[in-house]
Design an enzyme around this catalytic site. Structure first.
Site, PDB file in Angstrom:
ATOM      1  N   ASP A 176       0.823  -1.213   0.000  1.00 41.57           N
ATOM      2  CA  ASP A 176       0.000   0.000   0.000  1.00 41.57           C
ATOM      3  C   ASP A 176       0.859   1.266   0.000  1.00 41.57           C
ATOM      4  OD1 ASP A 176      -2.229   1.612   0.092  1.00 41.57           O
ATOM      5  OD2 ASP A 176      -2.391   1.521   2.274  1.00 41.57           O
ATOM      6  N   ASN A 413       7.715  -7.214   6.687  1.00 43.05           N
ATOM      7  CA  ASN A 413       6.541  -6.499   7.174  1.00 43.05           C
ATOM      8  C   ASN A 413       5.277  -7.217   6.751  1.00 43.05           C
ATOM      9  OD1 ASN A 413       5.098  -3.955   8.207  1.00 43.05           O
ATOM     10  ND2 ASN A 413       4.272  -4.186   6.130  1.00 43.05           N
ATOM     11  N   GLU A 414       4.457  -7.557   7.730  1.00 40.95           N
ATOM     12  CA  GLU A 414       3.133  -8.135   7.547  1.00 40.95           C
ATOM     13  C   GLU A 414       3.092  -9.369   6.647  1.00 40.95           C
ATOM     14  OE1 GLU A 414       0.252  -5.156   6.494  1.00 40.95           O
ATOM     15  OE2 GLU A 414       0.156  -4.403   8.550  1.00 40.95           O
ATOM     16  N   ASN A 469       1.491  -4.915  13.935  1.00 41.58           N
ATOM     17  CA  ASN A 469       0.662  -3.843  13.380  1.00 41.58           C
ATOM     18  C   ASN A 469      -0.792  -4.143  13.739  1.00 41.58           C
ATOM     19  OD1 ASN A 469       3.041  -2.961  12.243  1.00 41.58           O
ATOM     20  ND2 ASN A 469       2.538  -3.620  10.162  1.00 41.58           N
ATOM     21  N   TYR A 471      -4.911  -2.555  14.015  1.00 38.99           N
ATOM     22  CA  TYR A 471      -5.839  -1.501  13.596  1.00 38.99           C
ATOM     23  C   TYR A 471      -7.222  -1.686  14.194  1.00 38.99           C
ATOM     24  CZ  TYR A 471      -2.287   0.168  10.379  1.00 38.99           C
ATOM     25  OH  TYR A 471      -1.125   0.690   9.853  1.00 38.99           O
ATOM     26  N   TYR A 475      -9.581  -0.761  10.694  1.00 37.47           N
ATOM     27  CA  TYR A 475      -9.960  -1.873   9.816  1.00 37.47           C
ATOM     28  C   TYR A 475     -10.779  -2.917  10.564  1.00 37.47           C
ATOM     29  CZ  TYR A 475      -6.489   0.086   6.601  1.00 37.47           C
ATOM     30  OH  TYR A 475      -5.777   0.914   5.777  1.00 37.47           O
ATOM     31  N   GLU A 506       2.643  -0.391  14.093  1.00 35.15           N
ATOM     32  CA  GLU A 506       1.702   0.381  13.283  1.00 35.15           C
ATOM     33  C   GLU A 506       0.365   0.413  13.992  1.00 35.15           C
ATOM     34  OE1 GLU A 506       0.962  -0.574   9.202  1.00 35.15           O
ATOM     35  OE2 GLU A 506       3.076  -0.864   8.720  1.00 35.15           O
ATOM     36  N   TRP A 551       1.234   4.997  12.792  1.00 39.35           N
ATOM     37  CA  TRP A 551       1.232   4.879  11.337  1.00 39.35           C
ATOM     38  C   TRP A 551       0.318   5.962  10.776  1.00 39.35           C
ATOM     39  CZ3 TRP A 551       4.303   2.522   8.047  1.00 39.35           C
ATOM     40  CH2 TRP A 551       3.926   2.468   6.692  1.00 39.35           C
ATOM     41  N   LYS A 570      -3.184   8.433   6.734  1.00 33.98           N
ATOM     42  CA  LYS A 570      -2.996   8.118   8.152  1.00 33.98           C
ATOM     43  C   LYS A 570      -1.893   8.945   8.809  1.00 33.98           C
ATOM     44  CE  LYS A 570      -4.711   3.375   8.033  1.00 33.98           C
ATOM     45  NZ  LYS A 570      -4.857   3.206   6.574  1.00 33.98           N
TER      46      LYS A 570
END
Length: 600
Positions: A176, A413-414, A469, A471, A475, A506, A551, A570
């Site tokens: 992203d 990452n992720e 991370n 949210y 999300y 994040e 983030w 963000k």
């Protein structure tokens, strides 16, 4: 790989400026564009991404090869030395030609590469040509979906025949942030004597108030019997000699050392000499250790306050922007921040030099973003990244090993560590061990996990520091901060049992600057503040939490899609670095939260 520096033994030519540029029409290699000046080129600046420099969707969304050219001339007096052509980064892969001859090829868009060019340099003018490929797919890092697939907010019909008929070749990044490409970092020609210093390794060790510095100087070429011995002198910031040693490897003692500390940097200089060559490398004396649930710098429990960031700015794209780097570090200090993560790729060496000088702690991350393996039954089998991933880790640590600002290596990452837990473990644990093997200072190693069923994850618990991370409130449970708080607190009870340091790398909410609501709701500046207050309340209750990285530092460009309006919003700052309400919230919070001993 040593950064090019000018001194009594070495020269540096910077090739920054305006280059000729042309997008490949599919015939560039067939017609051998690298052998002659480009026909009807446009002009672009180097270093910088090419996407936003020239107006038009053809440049912004280009997919495939593009050609850069520049006429260069090397003074004859330099040709008696070793002449090296060096690129700070070319995104994502490159073929470099000099006078039509292939000099080198490189894969990976965020790390340097170089080649000696003495054998190809001609008297007078020389044609330098760089072919750049910006395509991402299942074999690149970062990962891209194969052409025909789609990412993030796309409204393509799920009908392959329609996609193939209607769409031209395009990148479908599985990440992203915008797929900026080109010669993004400085291009330099530098010279060294024929017998030269290839690398310097510095490993500080603190004990009982004294500092031992283990060093190794790698040399190449024969400097002769009279001058073939390596000498290394160590100087403090005042220019006073603190230690001296002979030999290519050894240990020196620095008495009463000044420590490199977050917010209070102190840099020593190691001056290595070999034959006619000389190189100076700055370093800091500091220790990094994990003890129980604490992350220690110089023996004190450190608390990470900062952000995930991006190398992203108007016009430059992902190209190096040193004024913006200076501005960003100034804003970090204004906020009371002490750290950031190079999400999601290694940042420019020049930025790490600034962090060394300014005392900013860095989590240094590889390009391994988009490794979401569990999306279909193929799982890990559909990706072909392992060897490249290993090389990125080797090259990253080789480049950044001496930077005192680097405190943690992040190998990904992720990635999807949940849907196929054992496959993820089998892929990442060898990379975890490789990072430890490559780092002379043996710093902590981690990967950053995504929002997932954390109870199924068997990889993250084996990292030195658990980075996640999350949210909740965006999300997940978007708009419901009560549910977000309960979910966050429930998850924290799970991680607490592991007895390891845990960090939120994040968390955030898209926020449109200037959108205000008396009762905050999603996308308003008030909601962003309420969101952070909610999550931080939980973090403050957990003694094993060693850091919070919002983030994002600033809004940044992304691919077009129905979930992104002019990029990802963000940021605590706009893309132009104007603060939102959340920036003022964190400024108050972080000036109250100390760097050391917050939960010690």
């Amino acid at each position: 790989m040593l950064y090019p520096k000018i001194n009594d033994a070495r020269t540096v030519m910077d090739l920054s400026g305006i280059w000729d540029f042309k997008l490949d029409d599919g015939k560039g290699f067939e017609e051998k564009w690298m052998e002659e000046p480009l026909a009807d080129p446009v002009q672009v600046a180097v270093p910088a991404s090419y996407n936003d420099q020239i107006e038009g969707v053809g440049y912004r969304d280009h997919c495939g090869w593009a050609f850069y050219q520049k006429e260069i001339e090397i003074p004859k007096i330099l040709l008696s030395q070793r002449v090296v052509l060096r690129f700070g980064a070319v995104t994502h892969s490159a073929k470099v030609y000099l006078n039509g001859e292939l000099v080198c090829e490189h894969q990976g868009g965020f790390l340097p590469f170089e080649a000696e060019i003495n054998h190809l340099v001609q008297p007078g003018k020389n044609l330098l040509c760089v072919a750049v490929d910006n395509r991402v797919n299942y074999s690149t890092l970062p990962i891209g979906n194969e052409v025909g697939a789609a990412f993030f907010g796309s409204d393509l019909p799920d009908i392959p025949s329609v996609n193939e008929t209607v769409q031209k070749p395009h990148n479908a990044p599985n990440f992203d942030f915008f797929n900026y490409a080109g010669i993004n970092r400085p291009v330099k020609i530098y010279t060294t004597p024929k017998a030269y210093i290839r690398d310097i390794v510095l490993v500080p060790e603190l004990k009982d108030g004294e500092a031992k510095v283990h060093y190794r100087v790698e040399c190449a070429g024969d400097a002769g019997e009279d001058s073939g011995e390596v000498t290394v002198r160590f100087f403090d910031e005042e220019g006073e000699e603190a230690a001296c040693a002979r030999g290519s490897e050894g240990t020196v003692l620095i008495e009463n050392p000044h420590l490199w500390q977050p917010g209070n940097a102190y840099l020593y200089t190691a001056k290595a000499e070999y034959g006619e060559d000389m190189y100076e490398e700055k370093f800091g004396v500091r220790s990094i250790e994990i003890r129980g649930t604490q992350f220690l710098i110089n023996g004190e429990p450190f608390y990470f306050k900062g952000f995930g960031k991006h190398e992203d700015s108007e016009v430059h794209g992902r190209g190096i922007n040193e004024p913006m780097n200076v501005k960003d570090l100034s804003l970090m200090k204004w906020l009371g921040a002490n750290s950031f993560r190079t999400s999601h790729y290694p940042y420019a060496e020049e930025m790490l030099d600034l962090c060394d000088r300014e005392g900013i702690v860095v989590i240094d991350e590889t390009t391994a973003v988009g490794l979401n393996f569990g999306w279909n039954d193929e799982g890990y089998a559909k990706f072909h990244t392992k060897e490249h991933h290993e090389q990125v880790i080797r090259d990253l640590i080789a480049r950044d090993k001496n930077h005192p600002c680097v405190a943690v290596w992040s190998i990904a990452n992720e990635p999807d560590t949940e849907k196929q837990p054992q496959a993820a473990h089998d892929y990442f644990m060898p990379l975890y061990h490789l990072a430890h093997e490559c780092d002379p200072q043996d710093r902590p190693v981690t990967l950053v996990i995504c929002q997932n069923d954390y109870t199924r994850d068997i990889t993250a618990p084996e990292m030195d520091i658990i980075c996640a991370n999350r949210y909740y409130g965006w999300y997940v449970f978007g708009g419901d901060l009560d549910a977000a708080e309960r979910a966050m607190r429930t998850e924290m009870k799970y991680w607490e049992k592991l007895g390891k340091p845990w960090m939120l790398t994040e968390y955030g909410a898209d926020t449109v600057a200037g959108l205000h609501k008396a009762t905050g709701n999603m996308f308003s500046e008030e909601y962003q503040v309420d969101y952070y207050k909610t999550i931080n309340k939980v973090l403050d209750e957990c003694g094993f939490v060693v850091g919070e990285h919002a983030w994002n530092f600033a809004d940044f460009a992304t691919i077009q899609g129905t979930l992104r309006v002019d990029g990802n919003k963000k940021g605590l700052f706009t893309r132009e670095r104007r603060p939102k309400l959340a920036a003022h919230y964190f400024r108050h919070r972080w000036h109250e939260v100390p760097d050391f001993g917050y939960k010690g």
